[in-house]
Scaffold this active site. Structure first.
Site, short mmCIF file in Angstrom:
data_model
loop_
_atom_site.label_atom_id
_atom_site.label_comp_id
_atom_site.label_asym_id
_atom_site.label_seq_id
_atom_site.Cartn_x
_atom_site.Cartn_y
_atom_site.Cartn_z
CG LEU A 1 72.64 -14.46 -15.54
CD1 LEU A 1 73.36 -15.51 -14.01
CD2 LEU A 1 73.95 -14.61 -16.32
N GLY B 1 82.14 -7.47 -17.98
CA GLY B 1 81.69 -7.12 -19.60
C GLY B 1 81.66 -5.87 -19.57
N GLY C 1 77.28 -7.16 -13.11
CA GLY C 1 77.20 -5.67 -14.21
C GLY C 1 76.40 -4.37 -13.31
NE ARG D 1 75.37 -17.19 -11.12
CZ ARG D 1 75.62 -16.97 -10.70
NH1 ARG D 1 75.82 -18.31 -9.63
NH2 ARG D 1 74.67 -16.50 -9.45
CE LYS E 1 61.64 -12.45 -14.77
NZ LYS E 1 62.37 -13.99 -14.58
NE ARG E 2 65.14 -10.74 -5.36
CZ ARG E 2 63.38 -10.51 -5.54
NH1 ARG E 2 62.71 -10.02 -7.06
NH2 ARG E 2 63.37 -11.37 -5.15
CD GLU F 1 80.54 -5.22 -15.54
OE1 GLU F 1 79.09 -5.44 -15.77
OE2 GLU F 1 81.60 -4.78 -16.70
CB ALA G 1 70.60 -9.49 -10.45
CD GLU H 1 80.82 -10.16 -13.17
OE1 GLU H 1 80.14 -10.61 -12.24
OE2 GLU H 1 80.15 -9.44 -13.83
CG LEU I 1 73.96 -10.39 -18.03
CD1 LEU I 1 74.19 -9.28 -19.65
CD2 LEU I 1 75.39 -11.23 -18.82
C1 1HE Z 1 67.73 -12.51 -12.46
C2 1HE Z 1 68.93 -12.59 -11.85
C3 1HE Z 1 70.09 -12.36 -13.03
C4 1HE Z 1 67.90 -12.56 -10.61
N1 1HE Z 1 69.36 -12.18 -14.57
N2 1HE Z 1 67.06 -13.49 -13.56
N3 1HE Z 1 74.43 -12.16 -11.82
C5 1HE Z 1 74.48 -13.24 -11.27
O1 1HE Z 1 75.00 -13.78 -11.06
C6 1HE Z 1 73.16 -12.84 -9.96
C7 1HE Z 1 72.30 -13.84 -9.86
N4 1HE Z 1 70.91 -13.02 -8.80
C8 1HE Z 1 71.10 -13.55 -7.09
O2 1HE Z 1 71.98 -13.45 -7.37
C9 1HE Z 1 69.38 -13.10 -6.82
O3 1HE Z 1 68.74 -13.52 -7.53
C10 1HE Z 1 69.67 -12.13 -5.58
C11 1HE Z 1 71.26 -12.18 -4.40
C12 1HE Z 1 70.12 -10.50 -7.04
C13 1HE Z 1 68.34 -11.66 -5.97
O4 1HE Z 1 68.36 -12.98 -4.42
P1 1HE Z 1 66.52 -13.10 -4.14
O5 1HE Z 1 66.34 -14.65 -3.50
O6 1HE Z 1 66.14 -11.96 -3.96
O7 1HE Z 1 66.27 -13.07 -5.94
P2 1HE Z 1 65.89 -14.13 -6.94
O8 1HE Z 1 64.70 -15.31 -6.35
O9 1HE Z 1 67.51 -15.34 -6.68
O10 1HE Z 1 65.47 -14.01 -8.16
C14 1HE Z 1 64.46 -13.35 -7.99
C15 1HE Z 1 64.14 -13.19 -9.94
O11 1HE Z 1 65.16 -12.30 -10.69
C16 1HE Z 1 64.20 -14.90 -10.11
O12 1HE Z 1 63.09 -14.71 -11.39
P3 1HE Z 1 62.12 -15.66 -11.19
O13 1HE Z 1 61.22 -15.61 -13.16
O14 1HE Z 1 62.15 -17.37 -10.66
O15 1HE Z 1 61.22 -15.10 -10.33
C17 1HE Z 1 66.06 -15.09 -10.86
O16 1HE Z 1 65.95 -15.99 -11.81
C18 1HE Z 1 66.10 -13.73 -11.30
N5 1HE Z 1 66.75 -12.83 -11.51
N6 1HE Z 1 68.91 -12.07 -10.97
C19 1HE Z 1 68.23 -12.74 -14.90
N7 1HE Z 1 71.16 -11.66 -12.98
C20 1HE Z 1 78.68 -7.25 -19.01
S1 1HE Z 1 78.90 -8.42 -18.37
C21 1HE Z 1 77.86 -8.39 -17.27
C22 1HE Z 1 77.57 -10.02 -16.27
C23 1HE Z 1 77.05 -10.24 -14.87
O17 1HE Z 1 76.83 -9.79 -14.79
S2 1HE Z 1 77.13 -11.46 -15.14
C24 1HE Z 1 76.41 -11.87 -13.03
C25 1HE Z 1 74.71 -11.99 -13.23
#
Ligand code: 1HE
Length: 264
Positions: free
Chosen positions: A72, A146, A115, A141, A31-32, A118, A68, A138, A70
């Site tokens: 989500l 946070g 996060g 999205r 889940k990265r 962070e 990756a 963020e 929080l």
């Molecule tokens: C996740 C998450 C996640 C991956 N929550 N499940 N963060 C983001 O908006 C970043 C979202 N992630 C990405 O942009 C990409 O996943 C990556 C660039 C980090 C990696 O890409 P990749 O192609 O190597 O992997 P993937 O196919 O996108 O993800 C692999 C799996 O990890 C997949 O799940 P699967 O069950 O389909 O295999 C994804 O859904 C899962 N995954 N990132 C949940 N973030 C306190 S406030 C903080 C606010 C934030 O941090 S918002 C930013 C959130």
């Protein structure tokens, strides 16, 4: 209360001890290394449980991506007040990294986003390998940071660069990230952990009063009103230099037993 018993960690984290360096590994690469609640609380348990033998810590990650952000999936089910409490939980836990008992080195690769940035920003030293990239998705999205980014990221890169990252979705690669202050080191792909451990071992060899001053006093002094800041600096400087440890280290240098700054 720290004890010699290792804390119970969730399956998304692993802890090991390498000499005086405690190593925490984010271990959810499928889940990265997205941060769910149990992982955040596990990070807290790790830092709460560091015993007196620990002099420095490393946070690293399994897989190609540091973190990756929080998880989500968990975000969908929170109402407004639960959201406030959740954010405050991240603040509490990351403050234990930033103002905890020991300096922390983060070993970065791949995504250091949301996060994940962070978490990295709460460490004292960041080592990025060449695959590292930084982003604050963020903005895309429809949410806001946070986990302390609004405070810690501007300290590293300034408000304008953070605003740009959030408004335009700008990503920084490892080199550009280092140039603006997101990491202090860039190393070849796959080399971040090894370098982080080397640095942590060097840090662990410092006098504890100096590490204490850098972790506990420096960030507070830097943000204090200068009048109070200078006084606090004088008090901490005097405290550090009056230890037997510091006297011994200074004598070692004067009598030719310690390295020069040119030796490294
Ligand atoms: C996740 C998450 C996640 C991956 N929550 N499940 N963060 C983001 O908006 C970043 C979202 N992630 C990405 O942009 C990409 O996943 C990556 C660039 C980090 C990696 O890409 P990749 O192609 O190597 O992997 P993937 O196919 O996108 O993800 C692999 C799996 O990890 C997949 O799940 P699967 O069950 O389909 O295999 C994804 O859904 C899962 N995954 N990132 C949940 N973030 C306190 S406030 C903080 C606010 C934030 O941090 S918002 C930013 C959130």
């Amino acid at each position: 209360q720290p004890s010699n018993q290792p804390p119970t960690l969730p399956p998304t984290l692993r802890a090991e001890q390498r000499g005086a360096v405690a190593v925490l590994t984010l271990a959810r690469p499928e889940k990265r290394n997205a941060l769910d609640d149990r992982t955040i609380l596990g990070i807290e348990a790790f830092f709460d449980g560091l015993g007196p033998q620990v002099r420095a810590a490393v946070i690293r990650a399994e897989g190609d991506h540091f973190c990756a952000g929080l998880d989500l999936n968990e975000m969908r089910s929170r109402d407004a007040f639960e959201g406030v409490l959740h954010s405050r939980m991240w603040h509490r836990v990351f403050e234990k990294i930033e103002l905890g008992p020991v300096p922390v080195v983060a070993a970065l690769s791949g995504a250091v986003v949301g996060g994940g940035l962070e978490l990295a920003a709460a460490a004292h030293v960041r080592v990025a390998d060449e695959t590292t990239f930084y982003a604050l998705p963020e903005g895309q999205r429809g949410i806001f940071v946070g986990g302390g980014a609004a405070v810690r990221v501007p300290r590293l890169i300034g408000v304008a660069r953070m605003a740009d990252m959030m408004l335009t979705g700008r990503r920084y690669d490892a080199r550009d990230g280092a140039a603006i202050g997101l990491s202090q080191y860039v190393v070849p792909a796959g080399g971040a952990c090894e370098r982080a451990l080397e640095l942590a071992e060097r840090i662990a060899g410092n006098a504890p009063q100096t590490n204490f001053a850098v972790v506990q006093a420096l960030p507070r002094i830097a943000e204090a009103n200068p009048r109070e800041g200078y006084l606090l600096e004088a008090l901490i400087a005097s405290l550090a230099q009056s230890t037997e440890d510091a006297k011994g280290r200074m004598a070692d240098f004067l009598e030719g037993r310690a390295g020069k700054v040119t030796d490294r």
